[in-house]
Design a protein around this motif. Structure first.
Motif, PDB file in Angstrom:
ATOM      1  N   UNK A   1       0.833  -1.221   0.000  1.00 32.27           N
ATOM      2  CA  UNK A   1       0.000   0.000   0.000  1.00 32.27           C
ATOM      3  C   UNK A   1       0.861   1.260   0.000  1.00 32.27           C
ATOM      4  N   UNK A   2       2.091   1.138   0.546  1.00 30.93           N
ATOM      5  CA  UNK A   2       2.970   2.310   0.605  1.00 30.93           C
ATOM      6  C   UNK A   2       3.432   2.750  -0.781  1.00 30.93           C
ATOM      7  N   UNK A   3       3.405   1.830  -1.749  1.00 33.39           N
ATOM      8  CA  UNK A   3       3.823   2.213  -3.103  1.00 33.39           C
ATOM      9  C   UNK A   3       2.640   2.316  -4.057  1.00 33.39           C
TER      10      UNK A   3
ATOM     11  N   UNK B   1       8.152 -13.403  -7.621  1.00 32.29           N
ATOM     12  CA  UNK B   1       7.884 -12.781  -6.327  1.00 32.29           C
ATOM     13  C   UNK B   1       8.855 -11.616  -6.081  1.00 32.29           C
ATOM     14  N   UNK B   2      10.122 -11.829  -6.427  1.00 33.45           N
ATOM     15  CA  UNK B   2      11.119 -10.755  -6.262  1.00 33.45           C
ATOM     16  C   UNK B   2      10.778  -9.565  -7.155  1.00 33.45           C
ATOM     17  N   UNK B   3      10.289  -9.836  -8.368  1.00 34.59           N
ATOM     18  CA  UNK B   3       9.913  -8.743  -9.280  1.00 34.59           C
ATOM     19  C   UNK B   3       8.758  -7.934  -8.692  1.00 34.59           C
ATOM     20  N   UNK B   4       7.782  -8.631  -8.098  1.00 34.70           N
ATOM     21  CA  UNK B   4       6.649  -7.924  -7.499  1.00 34.70           C
ATOM     22  C   UNK B   4       7.095  -7.031  -6.344  1.00 34.70           C
ATOM     23  N   UNK B   5       8.119  -7.486  -5.626  1.00 30.61           N
ATOM     24  CA  UNK B   5       8.513  -6.791  -4.391  1.00 30.61           C
ATOM     25  C   UNK B   5       9.779  -5.952  -4.542  1.00 30.61           C
ATOM     26  N   UNK B   6      10.370  -5.894  -5.717  1.00 31.43           N
ATOM     27  CA  UNK B   6      11.725  -5.336  -5.806  1.00 31.43           C
ATOM     28  C   UNK B   6      11.787  -3.844  -5.457  1.00 31.43           C
ATOM     29  N   UNK B   7      10.688  -3.136  -5.636  1.00 38.41           N
ATOM     30  CA  UNK B   7      10.696  -1.695  -5.325  1.00 38.41           C
ATOM     31  C   UNK B   7       9.858  -1.360  -4.095  1.00 38.41           C
ATOM     32  N   UNK B   8       9.560  -2.343  -3.279  1.00 42.05           N
ATOM     33  CA  UNK B   8       8.648  -2.094  -2.157  1.00 42.05           C
ATOM     34  C   UNK B   8       9.262  -1.129  -1.148  1.00 42.05           C
ATOM     35  N   UNK B   9      10.585  -1.045  -1.128  1.00 47.61           N
ATOM     36  CA  UNK B   9      11.252  -0.109  -0.213  1.00 47.61           C
ATOM     37  C   UNK B   9      11.064   1.345  -0.602  1.00 47.61           C
ATOM     38  N   UNK B  10      10.540   1.602  -1.800  1.00 52.56           N
ATOM     39  CA  UNK B  10      10.346   2.984  -2.216  1.00 52.56           C
ATOM     40  C   UNK B  10       9.233   3.688  -1.446  1.00 52.56           C
ATOM     41  N   UNK B  11       8.468   2.908  -0.728  1.00 49.18           N
ATOM     42  CA  UNK B  11       7.450   3.522   0.115  1.00 49.18           C
ATOM     43  C   UNK B  11       8.009   4.068   1.419  1.00 49.18           C
ATOM     44  N   UNK B  12       9.304   3.931   1.584  1.00 45.77           N
ATOM     45  CA  UNK B  12       9.963   4.359   2.826  1.00 45.77           C
ATOM     46  C   UNK B  12      11.127   5.282   2.476  1.00 45.77           C
ATOM     47  N   UNK B  13      11.664   5.925   3.467  1.00 41.33           N
ATOM     48  CA  UNK B  13      12.781   6.835   3.229  1.00 41.33           C
ATOM     49  C   UNK B  13      14.096   6.067   3.087  1.00 41.33           C
TER      50      UNK B  13
ATOM     51  N   UNK C   1      17.617   4.393   1.252  1.00 39.20           N
ATOM     52  CA  UNK C   1      17.968   3.456   0.182  1.00 39.20           C
ATOM     53  C   UNK C   1      16.862   2.418   0.025  1.00 39.20           C
ATOM     54  N   UNK C   2      16.167   2.466  -1.100  1.00 34.35           N
ATOM     55  CA  UNK C   2      14.972   1.621  -1.216  1.00 34.35           C
ATOM     56  C   UNK C   2      15.336   0.146  -1.359  1.00 34.35           C
ATOM     57  N   UNK C   3      16.485  -0.158  -1.972  1.00 34.02           N
ATOM     58  CA  UNK C   3      16.856  -1.565  -2.122  1.00 34.02           C
ATOM     59  C   UNK C   3      17.175  -2.178  -0.750  1.00 34.02           C
ATOM     60  N   UNK C   4      17.917  -1.424   0.053  1.00 30.70           N
ATOM     61  CA  UNK C   4      18.245  -1.913   1.384  1.00 30.70           C
ATOM     62  C   UNK C   4      17.012  -2.021   2.264  1.00 30.70           C
ATOM     63  N   UNK C   5      16.156  -1.015   2.188  1.00 36.17           N
ATOM     64  CA  UNK C   5      14.931  -1.048   2.985  1.00 36.17           C
ATOM     65  C   UNK C   5      14.030  -2.213   2.559  1.00 36.17           C
TER      66      UNK C   5
ATOM     67  N   UNK D   1      19.066  -5.605  -6.611  1.00 37.62           N
ATOM     68  CA  UNK D   1      18.474  -5.538  -7.949  1.00 37.62           C
ATOM     69  C   UNK D   1      19.021  -4.387  -8.797  1.00 37.62           C
ATOM     70  N   UNK D   2      19.791  -3.486  -8.199  1.00 40.07           N
ATOM     71  CA  UNK D   2      20.408  -2.414  -8.973  1.00 40.07           C
ATOM     72  C   UNK D   2      21.888  -2.679  -9.278  1.00 40.07           C
ATOM     73  N   UNK D   3      22.440  -3.741  -8.670  1.00 39.58           N
ATOM     74  CA  UNK D   3      23.883  -3.965  -8.754  1.00 39.58           C
ATOM     75  C   UNK D   3      24.362  -4.095 -10.204  1.00 39.58           C
ATOM     76  N   UNK D   4      23.774  -5.029 -10.946  1.00 38.14           N
ATOM     77  CA  UNK D   4      24.258  -5.285 -12.300  1.00 38.14           C
ATOM     78  C   UNK D   4      24.067  -4.065 -13.198  1.00 38.14           C
TER      79      UNK D   4
END
Length: 873
Positions: free
Chosen positions: A428-430, A485-497, A499-503, A532-535
């Protein structure tokens, strides 16, 4: 009797209260209707003032009819909308009708209205509707204003009688117009700066639904479509609410821009947000709050339009998508009109699990759900709430849906009705969260679903024509379900302050545990989200010929299976982001990195031979390949001249091309081989010339003058004073004049190297001639400089991120040169708003820049080039 001037002034005075009303109201509906009424009154008043004699007015009205078209006809006039009018006449164009335009319509321009008009007979109007799609839709919304009512009625009867007989043919026009619009407005620029009217999810989507409802289902208003059973649960109330919000924003945008402006440019977003009552929060700006609300409505309208068209086409063309009845269907369901429906009873009376089983069945079989099932699903979800999570089998059914996404429409529906948000509350945050970046084309939630869909598409071979490796690697993955599942959730950290990948990686274990996953998935999925941003970052910002770069990636990834999954996830994310030309280039780099890292991982040790062995192999290969054309002693002499690193890090094909250019007797001052790359709009330039100070910046200057973007450059200076360089640049803009462009560019490059061409003056002059384009405003895009002495064994890496502007790379490269630094490798990634340049540089004696004072000086001078807002990191 009022004069024309007085009438116009009263009209203008009456607009101001409507502006204030629009700001206070939650919806722009009432404002547009009142404003339309105001224009109706203006026209009637002008008629009375210009033709004061009642008999004369009555006579004129008997000869003609004034019809409001388009938005005026729909009573949807915004403050700067065009006022489109049709003057219908009968029995020949009389003098009175001829004078109607200058006497009545010309004063409308004095009232600051943009007026368009046409004068037609009934027959001409009907013919025009059949010949021109825009005229058709405008006439379909026609509304009587004044004149002969009977003439207007005759026109309506004739028009709709003809349209009824042409409905089948016109369906093709509707589908084509929809496709053209989606192609034009589906680009990423229209995401950051959406067009409220024509953009996807904009007011035009509502018009398309209303026109099709009128033409094919005889519904004067869209809301009446619900009389038809397949649309009985179509949620027109929510769509109307969104329409009202879009009208409110559009009305105020017209006021702010002081003209008909439907595109919400970045320069308007902040002021509009404040005018509409949005306020800055502790972490979110008023503009971001406003845009999130706007995207919520745009997404709702866009989804509603997709649902409407799917159902409408199923009804209009029943044979479409109709196949044999599915075998082994769940006993609760049957298929009707291509949709999965309940065989008997209501969803509200059945086990809660039936809801999820319906989604699962539809997903697995590529079906959509019936209108009643969707409506009851919303209601059932509202009843059950979190209780559904405790129903035995519910989690397994939900996981089956998201980990085996066979039908993207079903997953999108699951998001729309709140199913995903129920099982994954973090999602819901994204929801409807917009990222102010030119790199993204959708809100974060839709982007996540699209990434899932892209992995599904590549697994089906839909990218095989250009990127067959994607399907090949996907088929090698051992757990593709984790990848979805990883694709669905890969940007879920963007709903928070932060580094979104770490969050995101922090959130994932809790989500997976809640969903009941066990085993290795608990390690793999968080790893994929975290990295998911490494490569992408390494591929786009590092010299992939440096063995150390690939080794460092291999150390992070650890094993081939993880690399495969990370590669597919990154590729899908790339395909869903950024401008199309850049996607191909980024995928090409990503693919190169993947193979190099895989080579290391599969060998378990660095599989490359020693430097001495490699140089010997290259020398022998050059001897064999070039001997038929050149003397052995000349080949060996040149091998002695080039740096060992060049032989180690350059492909055999490129070394061979360089040697051919260098050994040629009549090569001229500058010789090159142009190589157009397959599937990407990129040209490689394998170049030989005499090395000079600032050669890179001069080449960049010449490319800039010819509107060609530098994507990467590899610079090599030979002991004998030659430069053996490789540039990768965008293709010339005009494909019909490529040869001419390259010829001119080569001549200008020679002139620049010989200081016969003043690049600085020419670029400054070209910059002044360019039409200023403010571009989207990207909050938080700061200009940065970073220096790294750890990632490369040989060079200091200078990384610059800045707002893109014409000639910036040329200015930057001159600054770097002025600091006494030699650029040995460069990679540039840019779009209309942002540019990131990574430069491998060395100082005096070809060594790294290591002392603190020199590093600080470089940062300081680069920041001056960027402007006062720059920062180092």
């Amino acid at each position: 009797m009022k004069t024309t001037a007085r009438i116009i002034q009263e009209f203008l005075d009456s607009k101001e209260p409507l502006v204030q009303e629009n700001l206070k109201s939650d919806s722009g509906f009432h404002t547009t209707r009142k404003y339309t009424g105001l224009v109706d009154g203006l026209i009637s008043a002008l008629m009375a003032a210009e033709i004061p004699d009642p008999d004369g007015r009555k006579s004129l009205e008997g000869q003609m009819t004034l019809v409001a078209l388009g938005s005026y006809g729909r009573r949807e006039l915004c403050f700067a909308s065009d006022v489109d009018l049709l003057i219908l006449y009968q029995g020949g164009l009389s003098e009175g009708v001829g004078q109607f335009v200058p006497r009545i319509l010309y004063p409308l321009w004095d009232a600051r209205l943009e007026v368009g008009h046409s004068v037609l007979t009934v027959e001409e109007g009907v013919r025009l509707a059949l010949e021109d799609f825009r005229s058709l839709t405008s006439l379909m919304d026609g509304r009587f204003v004044l004149g002969s009512w009977s003439l207007y009625q005759r026109f309506r009867r004739s028009l709709w009688s003809v349209l009824k007989g042409e409905r089948e043919r016109l369906l093709g026009h509707f589908l084509l117009a929809k496709e053209v619009r989606e192609r034009r407005f589906g680009r990423q620029g229209y995401f950051a700066e959406p067009d409220l009217k024509e953009g996807l999810g904009g007011i035009r989507d509502l018009h398309f639904m209303a026109w099709m409802a009128k033409l094919y289902f005889r519904c004067g208003r869209l809301s009446r479509i619900r009389r038809y059973e397949p649309f009985s649960h179509f949620d027109t109330n929510r769509l109307n609410h969104s329409k009202g919000f879009l009208f409110k924003v559009r009305n105020h945008l017209h006021i702010l821009a002081k003209r008909k402006e439907d595109r919400l440019m970045g320069m308007y977003q902040e002021e509009l947000a404040r005018d509409l009552g949005f306020r800055d929060g502790s972490h979110v700006s008023a503009a971001e709050k406003f845009m999130r609300r706007l995207y919520m409505h745009l997404n709702r309208v866009k989804y509603g339009a997709e649902e409407f068209h799917t159902k409408a086409l199923d009804l209009l063309d029943p044979s479409r998508g109709k196949g044999p009845p599915p075998q082994d269907l769940h006993p609760e369901f049957s298929v009707h009109g291509g949709n999965l429906v309940l065989r008997t009873g209501s969803l509200l009376e059945k086990s809660p699990l039936v809801l999820l089983e319906g989604f699962s069945e539809a997903n697995r079989r590529g079906l959509f759900l019936g209108s009643g099932f969707i409506w009851e699903s919303r209601k059932r979800l509202a009843q059950l709430g979190k209780g559904l999570l405790r129903v035995p089998g519910a989690r397994e059914a939900f996981l089956d849906l998201v980990m085996h996404p066979e039908n993207p429409k079903i997953l999108r529906l699951a998001l729309e009705i709140g199913l995903i948000g129920l099982f994954i509350p973090e999602f819901k945050r994204i929801r409807n969260l917009a990222l102010f970046s030119y790199y993204h084309q959708e809100t974060v939630d839709i982007h996540s679903l699209k990434t899932v869909e892209t992995i599904r598409d590549l697994s089906k071979g839909l990218f095989d024509d250009k990127w067959p490796v994607l399907r090949e690697v996907f088929e090698e993955t051992e757990h593709p379900e984790w990848l979805f599942l990883a694709a669905l959730l890969h940007d879920i950290g963007k709903g928070y302050r932060g580094d979104h990948a770490g969050k995101g990686a922090e959130l994932i274990p809790r989500i997976l545990e809640r969903l009941g996953l066990e085993g290795s998935a608990l390690e793999m999925v968080p790893f994929l989200v975290e990295h998911h941003l490494l490569l992408a970052r390494i591929a786009q910002r590092r010299d992939l010929n440096e063995e150390k770069t690939c080794e460092q990636v291999a150390q992070v990834v650890r094993d081939p299976e993880t690399l495969r999954m990370l590669f597919i996830l990154t590729a899908a994310d790339t395909l869903c982001s950024g401008a199309a030309p850049n996607r191909g280039w980024r995928l090409m780099l990503l693919q190169e990195l993947y193979f190099k890292v895989r080579h290391i991982l599969e060998g378990d040790v660095v599989a490359t031979p020693s430097a001495t062995e490699r140089v010997k192999e290259v020398t022998d290969w050059l001897n064999r390949t070039l001997r038929p054309h050149f003397l052995k002693k000349d080949i060996l002499a040149l091998v002695e001249q080039v740096p060992t690193r060049y032989l180690l890090e350059t492909s055999l094909e490129d070394i061979s091309r360089h040697f051919r250019l260098a050994l040629a007797v009549n090569g001229g001052k500058l010789a090159w081989i142009l190589q157009k790359l397959k599937h990407v709009p990129v040209t490689r330039i394998i170049l030989r010339t005499t090395d000079r100070p600032g050669l890179f910046s001069k080449m960049v200057g010449v490319f800039t003058l010819n509107n060609i973007e530098v994507l990467s450059a590899k610079i090599c200076t030979v002991k004998n004073g030659l430069a053996l360089d490789i540039y990768e640049v965008s293709n010339p803009r005009d494909p019909l004049r490529e040869e001419e462009t390259w010829k001119r560019l080569r001549e200008e490059a020679i002139a620049a190297m010989e200081d016969r061409l003043s690049l600085e003056t020419l670029i400054a002059a070209k910059k002044r001639r360019r039409v200023p384009s403010p571009g989207p405003v990207i909050p938080g895009l700061s200009e940065k400089v970073r220096m790294d002495n750890t990632a490369s064994d040989f060079y200091t890496i200078l990384e610059v991120s800045a707002r893109n502007r014409f000639g910036f790379l040329y200015s930057l490269s001159r600054t770097i040169r002025s600091l006494g630094l030699d650029i040995r490798f460069a990679r540039v990634d840019s779009d209309k708003t942002r540019i990131t340049g990574v430069f491998y540089v060395c100082g005096a004696g070809g060594r790294k820049v290591t002392d603190r004072e020199s590093l600080d000086t470089v940062k300081r001078e680069i920041l001056k080039t960027l402007g006062s807002n720059g920062e180092s990191w």
